[in-house]
Design a protein around this motif. Sequence first.
Motif, PDB file in Angstrom:
ATOM      1  N   GLN A 291       0.827  -1.212   0.000  1.00  6.46           N
ATOM      2  CA  GLN A 291       0.000   0.000   0.000  1.00  6.46           C
ATOM      3  C   GLN A 291       0.858   1.258   0.000  1.00  6.46           C
ATOM      4  O   GLN A 291       2.009   1.235   0.387  1.00  6.46           O
ATOM      5  N   GLN A 292       0.234   2.356  -0.418  1.00  7.58           N
ATOM      6  CA  GLN A 292       0.881   3.685  -0.435  1.00  7.58           C
ATOM      7  C   GLN A 292       2.192   3.674  -1.247  1.00  7.58           C
ATOM      8  O   GLN A 292       3.211   4.225  -0.821  1.00  7.58           O
ATOM      9  N   ALA A 293       2.142   3.081  -2.436  1.00  6.05           N
ATOM     10  CA  ALA A 293       3.353   2.958  -3.261  1.00  6.05           C
ATOM     11  C   ALA A 293       3.944   4.318  -3.618  1.00  6.05           C
ATOM     12  O   ALA A 293       5.155   4.533  -3.522  1.00  6.05           O
ATOM     13  N   PHE A 294       3.086   5.246  -4.026  1.00  6.54           N
ATOM     14  CA  PHE A 294       3.538   6.589  -4.421  1.00  6.54           C
ATOM     15  C   PHE A 294       4.100   7.319  -3.200  1.00  6.54           C
ATOM     16  O   PHE A 294       5.190   7.879  -3.232  1.00  6.54           O
ATOM     17  N   GLU A 295       3.328   7.277  -2.109  1.00  2.00           N
ATOM     18  CA  GLU A 295       3.730   7.970  -0.876  1.00  2.00           C
ATOM     19  C   GLU A 295       5.096   7.497  -0.387  1.00  2.00           C
ATOM     20  O   GLU A 295       5.914   8.283   0.103  1.00  2.00           O
ATOM     21  N   LYS A 296       5.349   6.193  -0.518  1.00  2.00           N
ATOM     22  CA  LYS A 296       6.599   5.635   0.007  1.00  2.00           C
ATOM     23  C   LYS A 296       7.824   6.128  -0.763  1.00  2.00           C
ATOM     24  O   LYS A 296       8.949   5.936  -0.330  1.00  2.00           O
ATOM     25  N   MET A 297       7.615   6.776  -1.926  1.00  2.01           N
ATOM     26  CA  MET A 297       8.759   7.333  -2.667  1.00  2.01           C
ATOM     27  C   MET A 297       8.918   8.833  -2.431  1.00  2.01           C
ATOM     28  O   MET A 297       9.901   9.430  -2.874  1.00  2.01           O
ATOM     29  N   ILE A 298       7.938   9.457  -1.782  1.00  3.22           N
ATOM     30  CA  ILE A 298       7.913  10.918  -1.709  1.00  3.22           C
ATOM     31  C   ILE A 298       7.886  11.465  -0.282  1.00  3.22           C
ATOM     32  O   ILE A 298       8.503  12.483   0.016  1.00  3.22           O
ATOM     33  N   ALA A 299       7.157  10.783   0.594  1.00  9.26           N
ATOM     34  CA  ALA A 299       6.850  11.392   1.886  1.00  9.26           C
ATOM     35  C   ALA A 299       8.037  11.389   2.839  1.00  9.26           C
ATOM     36  O   ALA A 299       8.923  10.528   2.773  1.00  9.26           O
ATOM     37  N   GLY A 300       8.019  12.358   3.735  1.00  8.76           N
ATOM     38  CA  GLY A 300       9.093  12.561   4.701  1.00  8.76           C
ATOM     39  C   GLY A 300       9.372  11.336   5.558  1.00  8.76           C
ATOM     40  O   GLY A 300      10.516  11.096   5.944  1.00  8.76           O
ATOM     41  N   LEU A 301       8.340  10.568   5.831  1.00  9.51           N
ATOM     42  CA  LEU A 301       8.527   9.381   6.666  1.00  9.51           C
ATOM     43  C   LEU A 301       9.548   8.423   6.053  1.00  9.51           C
ATOM     44  O   LEU A 301      10.236   7.703   6.757  1.00  9.51           O
ATOM     45  N   TYR A 302       9.644   8.413   4.714  1.00  5.82           N
ATOM     46  CA  TYR A 302      10.453   7.390   4.042  1.00  5.82           C
ATOM     47  C   TYR A 302      11.778   7.872   3.453  1.00  5.82           C
ATOM     48  O   TYR A 302      12.633   7.043   3.154  1.00  5.82           O
ATOM     49  N   LEU A 303      11.937   9.196   3.246  1.00  6.45           N
ATOM     50  CA  LEU A 303      13.133   9.662   2.521  1.00  6.45           C
ATOM     51  C   LEU A 303      14.429   9.253   3.219  1.00  6.45           C
ATOM     52  O   LEU A 303      15.365   8.752   2.583  1.00  6.45           O
ATOM     53  N   GLY A 304      14.476   9.452   4.522  1.00  7.53           N
ATOM     54  CA  GLY A 304      15.681   9.084   5.272  1.00  7.53           C
ATOM     55  C   GLY A 304      15.901   7.579   5.253  1.00  7.53           C
ATOM     56  O   GLY A 304      17.043   7.099   5.228  1.00  7.53           O
ATOM     57  N   GLU A 305      14.807   6.835   5.263  1.00  9.34           N
ATOM     58  CA  GLU A 305      14.905   5.377   5.291  1.00  9.34           C
ATOM     59  C   GLU A 305      15.432   4.829   3.958  1.00  9.34           C
ATOM     60  O   GLU A 305      16.205   3.869   3.933  1.00  9.34           O
ATOM     61  N   ILE A 306      15.040   5.454   2.858  1.00 10.29           N
ATOM     62  CA  ILE A 306      15.562   5.030   1.547  1.00 10.29           C
ATOM     63  C   ILE A 306      17.084   5.214   1.551  1.00 10.29           C
ATOM     64  O   ILE A 306      17.837   4.321   1.166  1.00 10.29           O
ATOM     65  N   PHE A 307      17.499   6.370   2.042  1.00  8.71           N
ATOM     66  CA  PHE A 307      18.929   6.688   2.109  1.00  8.71           C
ATOM     67  C   PHE A 307      19.674   5.656   2.981  1.00  8.71           C
ATOM     68  O   PHE A 307      20.721   5.128   2.603  1.00  8.71           O
ATOM     69  N   ARG A 308      19.098   5.372   4.118  1.00 10.00           N
ATOM     70  CA  ARG A 308      19.725   4.421   5.050  1.00 10.00           C
ATOM     71  C   ARG A 308      19.864   3.035   4.405  1.00 10.00           C
ATOM     72  O   ARG A 308      20.918   2.393   4.509  1.00 10.00           O
ATOM     73  N   GLN A 309      18.807   2.616   3.730  1.00 13.97           N
ATOM     74  CA  GLN A 309      18.855   1.308   3.063  1.00 13.97           C
ATOM     75  C   GLN A 309      20.015   1.257   2.068  1.00 13.97           C
ATOM     76  O   GLN A 309      20.715   0.256   1.975  1.00 13.97           O
ATOM     77  N   ILE A 310      20.197   2.340   1.316  1.00 15.21           N
ATOM     78  CA  ILE A 310      21.263   2.373   0.314  1.00 15.21           C
ATOM     79  C   ILE A 310      22.632   2.268   0.986  1.00 15.21           C
ATOM     80  O   ILE A 310      23.480   1.479   0.584  1.00 15.21           O
ATOM     81  N   MET A 311      22.824   3.050   2.040  1.00 11.03           N
ATOM     82  CA  MET A 311      24.133   3.061   2.709  1.00 11.03           C
ATOM     83  C   MET A 311      24.472   1.680   3.270  1.00 11.03           C
ATOM     84  O   MET A 311      25.593   1.188   3.126  1.00 11.03           O
ATOM     85  N   VAL A 312      23.498   1.046   3.906  1.00 11.70           N
ATOM     86  CA  VAL A 312      23.740  -0.278   4.481  1.00 11.70           C
ATOM     87  C   VAL A 312      24.052  -1.273   3.369  1.00 11.70           C
ATOM     88  O   VAL A 312      24.994  -2.072   3.462  1.00 11.70           O
ATOM     89  N   ASP A 313      23.295  -1.194   2.284  1.00 17.30           N
ATOM     90  CA  ASP A 313      23.492  -2.111   1.160  1.00 17.30           C
ATOM     91  C   ASP A 313      24.905  -1.963   0.588  1.00 17.30           C
ATOM     92  O   ASP A 313      25.588  -2.954   0.331  1.00 17.30           O
ATOM     93  N   LEU A 314      25.341  -0.722   0.419  1.00 15.08           N
ATOM     94  CA  LEU A 314      26.672  -0.505  -0.155  1.00 15.08           C
ATOM     95  C   LEU A 314      27.758  -1.033   0.783  1.00 15.08           C
ATOM     96  O   LEU A 314      28.725  -1.651   0.355  1.00 15.08           O
ATOM     97  N   HIS A 315      27.574  -0.792   2.077  1.00 16.32           N
ATOM     98  CA  HIS A 315      28.571  -1.269   3.045  1.00 16.32           C
ATOM     99  C   HIS A 315      28.666  -2.798   3.028  1.00 16.32           C
ATOM    100  O   HIS A 315      29.753  -3.370   3.105  1.00 16.32           O
ATOM    101  N   ASP A 316      27.522  -3.443   2.903  1.00 10.02           N
ATOM    102  CA  ASP A 316      27.495  -4.910   2.949  1.00 10.02           C
ATOM    103  C   ASP A 316      27.925  -5.553   1.630  1.00 10.02           C
ATOM    104  O   ASP A 316      28.146  -6.760   1.581  1.00 10.02           O
ATOM    105  N   ASN A 317      28.025  -4.741   0.579  1.00 15.34           N
ATOM    106  CA  ASN A 317      28.417  -5.252  -0.733  1.00 15.34           C
ATOM    107  C   ASN A 317      29.954  -5.326  -0.795  1.00 15.34           C
ATOM    108  O   ASN A 317      30.639  -4.312  -0.699  1.00 15.34           O
ATOM    109  N   HIS A 318      30.469  -6.535  -0.975  1.00  8.86           N
ATOM    110  CA  HIS A 318      31.926  -6.701  -0.883  1.00  8.86           C
ATOM    111  C   HIS A 318      32.691  -6.083  -2.047  1.00  8.86           C
ATOM    112  O   HIS A 318      33.892  -5.898  -1.967  1.00  8.86           O
ATOM    113  N   ASP A 319      31.985  -5.749  -3.116  1.00  6.48           N
ATOM    114  CA  ASP A 319      32.677  -5.107  -4.241  1.00  6.48           C
ATOM    115  C   ASP A 319      32.824  -3.608  -4.036  1.00  6.48           C
ATOM    116  O   ASP A 319      33.473  -2.915  -4.814  1.00  6.48           O
ATOM    117  N   VAL A 320      32.160  -3.102  -3.022  1.00  2.43           N
ATOM    118  CA  VAL A 320      32.207  -1.658  -2.782  1.00  2.43           C
ATOM    119  C   VAL A 320      32.902  -1.417  -1.445  1.00  2.43           C
ATOM    120  O   VAL A 320      32.623  -2.109  -0.457  1.00  2.43           O
TER     121      VAL A 320
END
Length: 487
Positions: A291-320
Amino acid sequence: MTRLTMDTGSYVDVPKDLLKEIERLEQLFSTDTAKLKQITEHFVKELEKGLSVQGGSIPMNPTWVMSFPTGYETGTYLALDMGGTNLRVCQITLTEQKSEFDIIQSKYRLPEELKTGEADDLFEYIADCLMQFIETHHGDTGRLEKLPLGFTFSYPATQNYIDEGILQRWTKGFDIPGVEGHNVVPMFEAALARRGVPIKLTALINDTTGTLIASAYTDTKMKIGCIFGTGCNAAYMEDCGSIPKLAHLGLPPDTPMAINCEWGAFDNEHKVLPRTPYDIIIDKDSPRPGQQAFEKMIAGLYLGEIFRQIMVDLHDNHDVHIFEGQDISALRKAYSLDSSFLSAIEEDPFENLSETADLFQTKLGIHPNTHELELIRRTAELIGTRAARLSACGVAAISKKKGYTSCHVGADGSVFNKYPHFKARGAQALREILDWPEKTDPKEEDPIEILAAEDGSGVGAALIAALTLERVKKGNMHGILHPENFR
Ligand code: GLC
């Protein structure tokens, strides 16, 4: 011209692995003009579907707000706003002077545990805040006439009546059992009765409808009200003749009816939005997946979380190689970064991004090197830019549906008001979607201009209470469940 994104030429020394990631993220988060146009076309169809008898994924809830204000409304009203983080209680006096008002208000923190606790506890807490407000401003409540209240309840709710709201689903991190699918008004009124609060509920409203009406009170060019805050949504005025799902009421086709779109639900079917693996994880781990597919890409509740997900993913990726050998446990905590964290990164005025470095150090105990800082900044820009550009698709879609080629849009919410460049990026996207020629004079207004709104959940709620009382007085009883509250 405002610099909306970083100049990619500045990445000359960035190590290959990081550069590759920057390019990958740029691809993932890109929203070019053609994509925005495609999203907008689909959006228009979905708005129409929501108004139809079959319905669609955008709820398009009729609100029973059946006119714009004239500016000559008068009287004293209470307004209650139950947002995602605070409760706000206001007393608004609409004065004899056209489009003028006086307001007094108090804010109360909404304790986090109430958002996932019991319904009765939440409504009793609200009743207590209202009582405290009335006692402070009116003294002895014993002899007080019941005051009319506009209640801004900014969650998707079906309104068969203006004084009723059946919660469709919780949004914004709320998760209180036994409320979804139920009318919240009796729960609220029971709490008021238990506490003896001298209030009669006149209108249940959504923040977007309040924003639309409050903005139109002072500016008749205002045709759409938007919120870009913890959540993301819009309202506009439709003609009943274009709302097939209301046809059974037999209202004259040119009767106006404000629609709370609940456009946060746009593209829950994942047909057009450019979803990244990070959006997919956020959705999966949220209390309401799918649910709330559009909201989850735009709203303040999620912007920081998207960023956090990316940072964790990059850290855990052994090629990076990012934050190598550092303890990132603080970064691993879900929802630990809010949108103000991203704002601060985008606002860092220094070439060496020293403020961003300080922020990572104090908030997360991480010491990013120069190149990591550049990746951090670019990631924040990509997330913020995508949010602003996608939000413009919604505004363009309503404008296209209504045939508005020139109007004002009133917008409110923390992302709109505080997120750097959000307005300029949104305006630029609107220009691309609607094929406006470049401005010749920078001071020139855009044909459709998104402007800071008037206070929707205060003045807007009061106005809607006033408009409703007024139409009832004239005998228009459509969508009124409790006429006794209007006498
Ligand atoms: C969420 C709510 C909606 C509200 C919006 C902005 O999308 O569902 O009702 O208008 O947030 O606050």
